[in-house]
Each structure stands twice: as C-alpha cells, then as structure tokens.
Design a protein around this motif. Structure first.
Motif, mmCIF file in Angstrom:
data_model
loop_
_atom_site.group_PDB
_atom_site.id
_atom_site.type_symbol
_atom_site.label_atom_id
_atom_site.label_comp_id
_atom_site.label_asym_id
_atom_site.label_seq_id
_atom_site.Cartn_x
_atom_site.Cartn_y
_atom_site.Cartn_z
ATOM 1 N N ALA A 37 0.838 -1.206 0.000
ATOM 2 C CA ALA A 37 0.000 0.000 0.000
ATOM 3 C C ALA A 37 0.872 1.254 0.000
ATOM 4 C CB ALA A 37 -0.935 -0.008 1.203
ATOM 5 N N VAL A 38 1.951 1.229 0.788
ATOM 6 C CA VAL A 38 2.885 2.356 0.809
ATOM 7 C C VAL A 38 3.509 2.554 -0.567
ATOM 8 C CG1 VAL A 38 5.107 3.143 1.715
ATOM 9 C CG2 VAL A 38 3.392 2.206 3.271
ATOM 10 N N GLU A 39 3.916 1.444 -1.188
ATOM 11 C CA GLU A 39 4.531 1.534 -2.512
ATOM 12 C C GLU A 39 3.567 2.131 -3.535
ATOM 13 O OE1 GLU A 39 5.597 -2.524 -3.018
ATOM 14 O OE2 GLU A 39 7.499 -2.344 -1.946
ATOM 15 N N LEU A 40 2.290 1.718 -3.477
ATOM 16 C CA LEU A 40 1.303 2.284 -4.392
ATOM 17 C C LEU A 40 1.131 3.778 -4.137
ATOM 18 C CD1 LEU A 40 -0.855 2.017 -6.580
ATOM 19 C CD2 LEU A 40 -2.498 1.384 -4.796
ATOM 20 N N GLY A 41 1.074 4.172 -2.871
ATOM 21 C CA GLY A 41 0.936 5.590 -2.543
ATOM 22 C C GLY A 41 2.118 6.411 -3.027
ATOM 23 N N VAL A 42 3.323 5.873 -2.899
ATOM 24 C CA VAL A 42 4.522 6.587 -3.358
ATOM 25 C C VAL A 42 4.495 6.746 -4.879
ATOM 26 C CG1 VAL A 42 7.033 6.419 -3.588
ATOM 27 C CG2 VAL A 42 5.945 5.929 -1.393
ATOM 28 N N ILE A 43 4.138 5.672 -5.574
ATOM 29 C CA ILE A 43 4.061 5.735 -7.041
ATOM 30 C C ILE A 43 3.052 6.791 -7.478
ATOM 31 C CG2 ILE A 43 3.313 4.455 -9.095
ATOM 32 C CD1 ILE A 43 4.481 1.932 -7.707
ATOM 33 N N VAL A 44 1.850 6.756 -6.893
ATOM 34 C CA VAL A 44 0.811 7.714 -7.275
ATOM 35 C C VAL A 44 1.221 9.132 -6.874
ATOM 36 C CG1 VAL A 44 -1.568 8.437 -6.837
ATOM 37 C CG2 VAL A 44 -1.045 6.025 -7.227
ATOM 38 N N PRO B 49 -13.214 -10.798 0.906
ATOM 39 C CA PRO B 49 -14.365 -11.163 1.751
ATOM 40 C C PRO B 49 -14.711 -10.034 2.719
ATOM 41 C CG PRO B 49 -12.783 -12.967 1.650
ATOM 42 C CD PRO B 49 -12.122 -11.798 1.007
ATOM 43 N N ARG B 50 -16.004 -9.896 3.009
ATOM 44 C CA ARG B 50 -16.457 -8.800 3.865
ATOM 45 C C ARG B 50 -15.734 -8.810 5.215
ATOM 46 N NH1 ARG B 50 -21.106 -5.628 3.808
ATOM 47 N NH2 ARG B 50 -21.865 -6.838 2.022
ATOM 48 N N SER B 51 -15.404 -9.988 5.703
ATOM 49 C CA SER B 51 -14.736 -10.084 7.004
ATOM 50 C C SER B 51 -13.352 -9.448 6.995
ATOM 51 C CB SER B 51 -14.621 -11.554 7.419
ATOM 52 O OG SER B 51 -13.885 -12.288 6.455
ATOM 53 N N SER B 52 -12.761 -9.269 5.810
ATOM 54 C CA SER B 52 -11.406 -8.699 5.714
ATOM 55 C C SER B 52 -11.416 -7.281 5.143
ATOM 56 C CB SER B 52 -10.519 -9.604 4.841
ATOM 57 O OG SER B 52 -10.432 -10.907 5.384
ATOM 58 N N TRP B 53 -12.576 -6.660 5.103
ATOM 59 C CA TRP B 53 -12.645 -5.317 4.523
ATOM 60 C C TRP B 53 -11.829 -4.293 5.309
ATOM 61 C CZ3 TRP B 53 -18.236 -3.986 2.446
ATOM 62 C CH2 TRP B 53 -18.434 -4.697 1.255
ATOM 63 N N TRP B 54 -11.621 -4.561 6.583
ATOM 64 C CA TRP B 54 -10.819 -3.613 7.365
ATOM 65 C C TRP B 54 -9.409 -3.508 6.804
ATOM 66 C CZ3 TRP B 54 -6.322 -4.910 9.899
ATOM 67 C CH2 TRP B 54 -6.056 -6.284 10.034
ATOM 68 N N GLN B 55 -8.879 -4.625 6.254
ATOM 69 C CA GLN B 55 -7.552 -4.580 5.640
ATOM 70 C C GLN B 55 -7.556 -3.692 4.404
ATOM 71 O OE1 GLN B 55 -6.922 -8.842 4.995
ATOM 72 N NE2 GLN B 55 -5.345 -8.828 6.594
ATOM 73 N N VAL B 56 -8.648 -3.757 3.636
ATOM 74 C CA VAL B 56 -8.765 -2.917 2.446
ATOM 75 C C VAL B 56 -8.804 -1.447 2.837
ATOM 76 C CG1 VAL B 56 -10.229 -2.350 0.475
ATOM 77 C CG2 VAL B 56 -9.935 -4.742 1.162
ATOM 78 N N VAL B 57 -9.632 -1.133 3.830
ATOM 79 C CA VAL B 57 -9.743 0.259 4.283
ATOM 80 C C VAL B 57 -8.398 0.754 4.793
ATOM 81 C CG1 VAL B 57 -10.836 1.786 5.952
ATOM 82 C CG2 VAL B 57 -12.198 0.025 4.798
ATOM 83 N N ARG B 58 -7.725 -0.084 5.573
ATOM 84 C CA ARG B 58 -6.412 0.305 6.093
ATOM 85 C C ARG B 58 -5.426 0.564 4.959
ATOM 86 N NH1 ARG B 58 -3.026 -4.285 9.054
ATOM 87 N NH2 ARG B 58 -3.118 -4.988 6.878
ATOM 88 N N SER B 59 -5.399 -0.325 3.979
ATOM 89 C CA SER B 59 -4.472 -0.165 2.858
ATOM 90 C C SER B 59 -4.799 1.084 2.039
ATOM 91 C CB SER B 59 -4.516 -1.405 1.965
ATOM 92 O OG SER B 59 -4.081 -2.550 2.666
ATOM 93 N N ALA B 60 -6.095 1.330 1.829
ATOM 94 C CA ALA B 60 -6.495 2.508 1.063
ATOM 95 C C ALA B 60 -6.088 3.791 1.781
ATOM 96 C CB ALA B 60 -8.004 2.484 0.823
ATOM 97 N N VAL B 61 -6.290 3.809 3.102
ATOM 98 C CA VAL B 61 -5.909 4.995 3.881
ATOM 99 C C VAL B 61 -4.405 5.210 3.831
ATOM 100 C CG1 VAL B 61 -5.796 5.949 6.207
ATOM 101 C CG2 VAL B 61 -7.919 4.903 5.390
ATOM 102 N N VAL B 62 -3.648 4.121 3.979
ATOM 103 C CA VAL B 62 -2.185 4.226 3.956
ATOM 104 C C VAL B 62 -1.708 4.738 2.598
ATOM 105 C CG1 VAL B 62 -0.049 2.883 3.962
ATOM 106 C CG2 VAL B 62 -1.763 2.500 5.736
ATOM 107 N N ALA B 63 -2.244 4.161 1.510
ATOM 108 C CA ALA B 63 -1.846 4.598 0.173
ATOM 109 C C ALA B 63 -2.194 6.072 -0.038
ATOM 110 C CB ALA B 63 -2.522 3.732 -0.884
ATOM 111 N N GLY B 64 -3.391 6.475 0.381
ATOM 112 C CA GLY B 64 -3.799 7.859 0.222
ATOM 113 C C GLY B 64 -2.930 8.822 1.018
ATOM 114 N N LEU B 65 -2.583 8.429 2.249
ATOM 115 C CA LEU B 65 -1.736 9.285 3.083
ATOM 116 C C LEU B 65 -0.331 9.424 2.507
ATOM 117 C CD1 LEU B 65 -2.761 8.149 6.695
ATOM 118 C CD2 LEU B 65 -3.268 10.332 5.571
ATOM 119 N N CYS B 66 0.209 8.325 1.971
ATOM 120 C CA CYS B 66 1.545 8.381 1.382
ATOM 121 C C CYS B 66 1.561 9.276 0.143
ATOM 122 C CB CYS B 66 2.022 6.974 1.018
ATOM 123 S SG CYS B 66 2.430 5.952 2.447
ATOM 124 N N ALA B 67 0.536 9.128 -0.697
ATOM 125 C CA ALA B 67 0.453 9.988 -1.881
ATOM 126 C C ALA B 67 0.309 11.454 -1.466
ATOM 127 C CB ALA B 67 -0.721 9.556 -2.760
#
Length: 312
Positions: free
Chosen positions: A56-63, A89-107
């Motif tokens: 997620a950090v790498e994606l944020g840096v690239i963007v 899976p819905r049970s793991s959506w928190w990982q998606v949200v966390r990754s999205a936030v991390v990528a957005g913050l890095c960018a």
C-alpha cells in the motif's frame, strides 16, 4: 502467452513512435507519465494479490510522485480500492480500508509540500498548477474543436475574439488569468449544455482515434506510420482480449481493471482537451493486451505450421 507476451509488449513499447519522438527530441515528461501509469497499474495488481502495508505504501509513493507530473493518475487509488473491496471477503474489509488509507496518506505526503508551497506563494489554495483552468477552457469554449488546434496553423487561443483577448491580457497576474479562463469555460457549459456533452463525446472519440488536427506539427509520413502501428496494436489487443475471455481465470479480472483504468483516464481527459500525446501516456497499458494477442497469434501460427508438417 508466457514469455512471448511480455517480450512482445516490451518490444511494442520500445518501438512506440510517439514515445520514441518525445523521448529523443523533446524536454517533456511524457515517458515519465507513461512509466508511472504502468507502475501504478502493476502495483494495484500486486496489492490485490497480497494486501500488505508495504505494498500500500509503494502504491501511494508511485501515485504521489506521478501526480506531481500528471494529476490524472490519482484516479488509480479509488479504482484500486474499489477492486480490492470487490475481491475481498467482507470479514477482511478492514484490511482494504487500512491499505487505502495508507496509500492515500503516502500519496498526499508527497504532493503536500508542493501544494503548501503554491498556497504560500499565491496566498490562496493551488493544488498543483495555475494552468488547469486554461486547459479546461481549451476544450470548453465557443471555438473549441476538442483539440488544442483550431486548424492546421492556429491554436484555439488564436481565434478568440479581439475583445476577449484584450480582456485576458489586462488580467494582472496568472491567478487572475486562471479565474478568467475558469469563468468563461463554466459560462460556456451553462449556456451550451448540449454542445458541452457533444464536445465531451467527441474528445473521448479523439482520445482513442484521431482528430482532424492530429499530427499537424509532424511530417505526414510520421502520422501514417503511427496510424499503421496503432491499428496493428488495436488488432493485437482485440485478439488478446478474445484469448483472455476464452481462457478465463484471474487474468480476466486484471484485464477488466486495466480497462477500467483506461476508460477512466480517457473520460477524465475528455473533460479538458485531447491531443495524441494524452493517449500515448496510457498506451503502454493497452500494449500489455497487444503483447498477449501477438503471442497468441504466434502460438496459433506455430501450431498450424506443425500440423501442416505432420500432414505432409
């Protein structure tokens, strides 16, 4: 298509006429933009394959770095996040949200110093540059053609009425000029909603094909050579998509996401104005499909030749 697909795609990118000309003859960030679009796509794939903080950090840096050159790359973050939600899976959506936030913050952390600098310098919020309204006006005014050029010799700005040109020249600074372009562009859209819609559709068509003004700055033979190259790439990409649809599996989802990126970027650009170089920045992603199609054609030809030899 195995190694042939990668080799074919790489060769098509290396020999891309537009990228060759811009890399060899112009001080322009086109090749840089193309690289970071492709990197963002690749990193989106990697993040879906394994959703980790590091990726997620790498994606944020690239963007983030890519945004400093071409702001439309930010569209990768919401599309990648949506794709992650769809395949997780819905049970793991928190990982998606966390990754999205991390990528957005890095960018944001990479872009923020430039935005802060702009805001301090101009005493008002300026995200990246002050010419965004100029670009928006070029594609949305009474003389707009969808392209930067009005005809073979004049750009759209050259055919502006004299009183409007004098009014623009009287503006005291670049921020006032920015506001002038923005005000006139939005006034045109409000007063001509039907024409705005038609222009946007026209620009989308020009993005994926050719405008009448395409190639006005180059020898006619250069345009012809590129047209032959581009039509061939489209044919190979069509074959690649057919092969993917036939074989199925995870590559189909990747191709759908690739298509979503291409359509989103072209639609976003169509709100402004379109020139050939805007497509060249995203064509390497399309050429990934072309490489797969070319590899499939080579494979099929090889099988046919072997079958013919066996019959003989």
């Amino acid at each position: 298509g195995g190694w042939r697909a990668g080799a074919a795609a790489g060769l098509l990118v290396a020999l891309h006429p537009g990228l060759v000309v811009y890399s060899a003859t112009k001080a322009h960030p086109l090749a840089f933009d193309a690289l970071f679009f492709a990197l963002a796509l690749l990193q989106s794939y990697r993040l879906v394959e394994r959703t980790t903080i590091r990726r997620a950090v790498e994606l944020g840096v690239i963007v983030g770095i890519g945004t400093l050159s071409r702001a439309t790359i930010v569209i990768f973050l919401p599309i990648a996040g949506l794709w992650l939600l769809l395949v997780t899976p819905r049970s793991s959506w928190w990982q998606v949200v966390r990754s999205a936030v991390v990528a957005g913050l890095c960018a944001s952390a990479i872009v923020a110093p430039w935005t802060i600098r702009n805001t301090l310098l101009h005493h008002q919020f300026v995200f990246l540059l002050t010419t965004d309204s100029d670009d928006f006006w070029r594609g949305n005014n009474a003389f707009a053609t969808g392209h930067s050029y009005f005809d073979e010799t004049r750009i759209v700005l050259d055919v502006m009425p004299t009183e409007d040109l004098l009014d623009l020249q009287r503006q005291p600074d670049e921020l006032a000029q920015r506001e002038w372009f923005s005000t006139h562009a939005w006034a045109f859209i409000r007063n001509n909603p039907d024409r705005f819609a038609r222009l946007t559709v026209t620009k989308f068509f020009y993005f994926w094909w050719f405008a009448p003004q395409s190639g006005v700055l180059y020898p006619p033979m250069w345009r012809l050579l590129y047209q032959v190259y581009y039509v061939g790439a489209l044919i190979f990409a069509f074959v690649g998509v057919r092969r993917l649809a036939r074989d199925g599996g995870p590559p189909v989802a990747k191709a759908i996401v690739l298509g979503a990126f291409l359509l989103s970027l072209s639609a976003l650009q169509s709100l402004y104005y379109v020139e050939g170089r805007h497509r060249w920045a995203v064509e390497p992603m399309l050429l990934a499909l072309s490489g797969g199609g070319l590899a499939a054609m080579v494979e099929r030809t090889g099988r046919q030749l072997r079958a013919d030899r066996m019959v003989q």
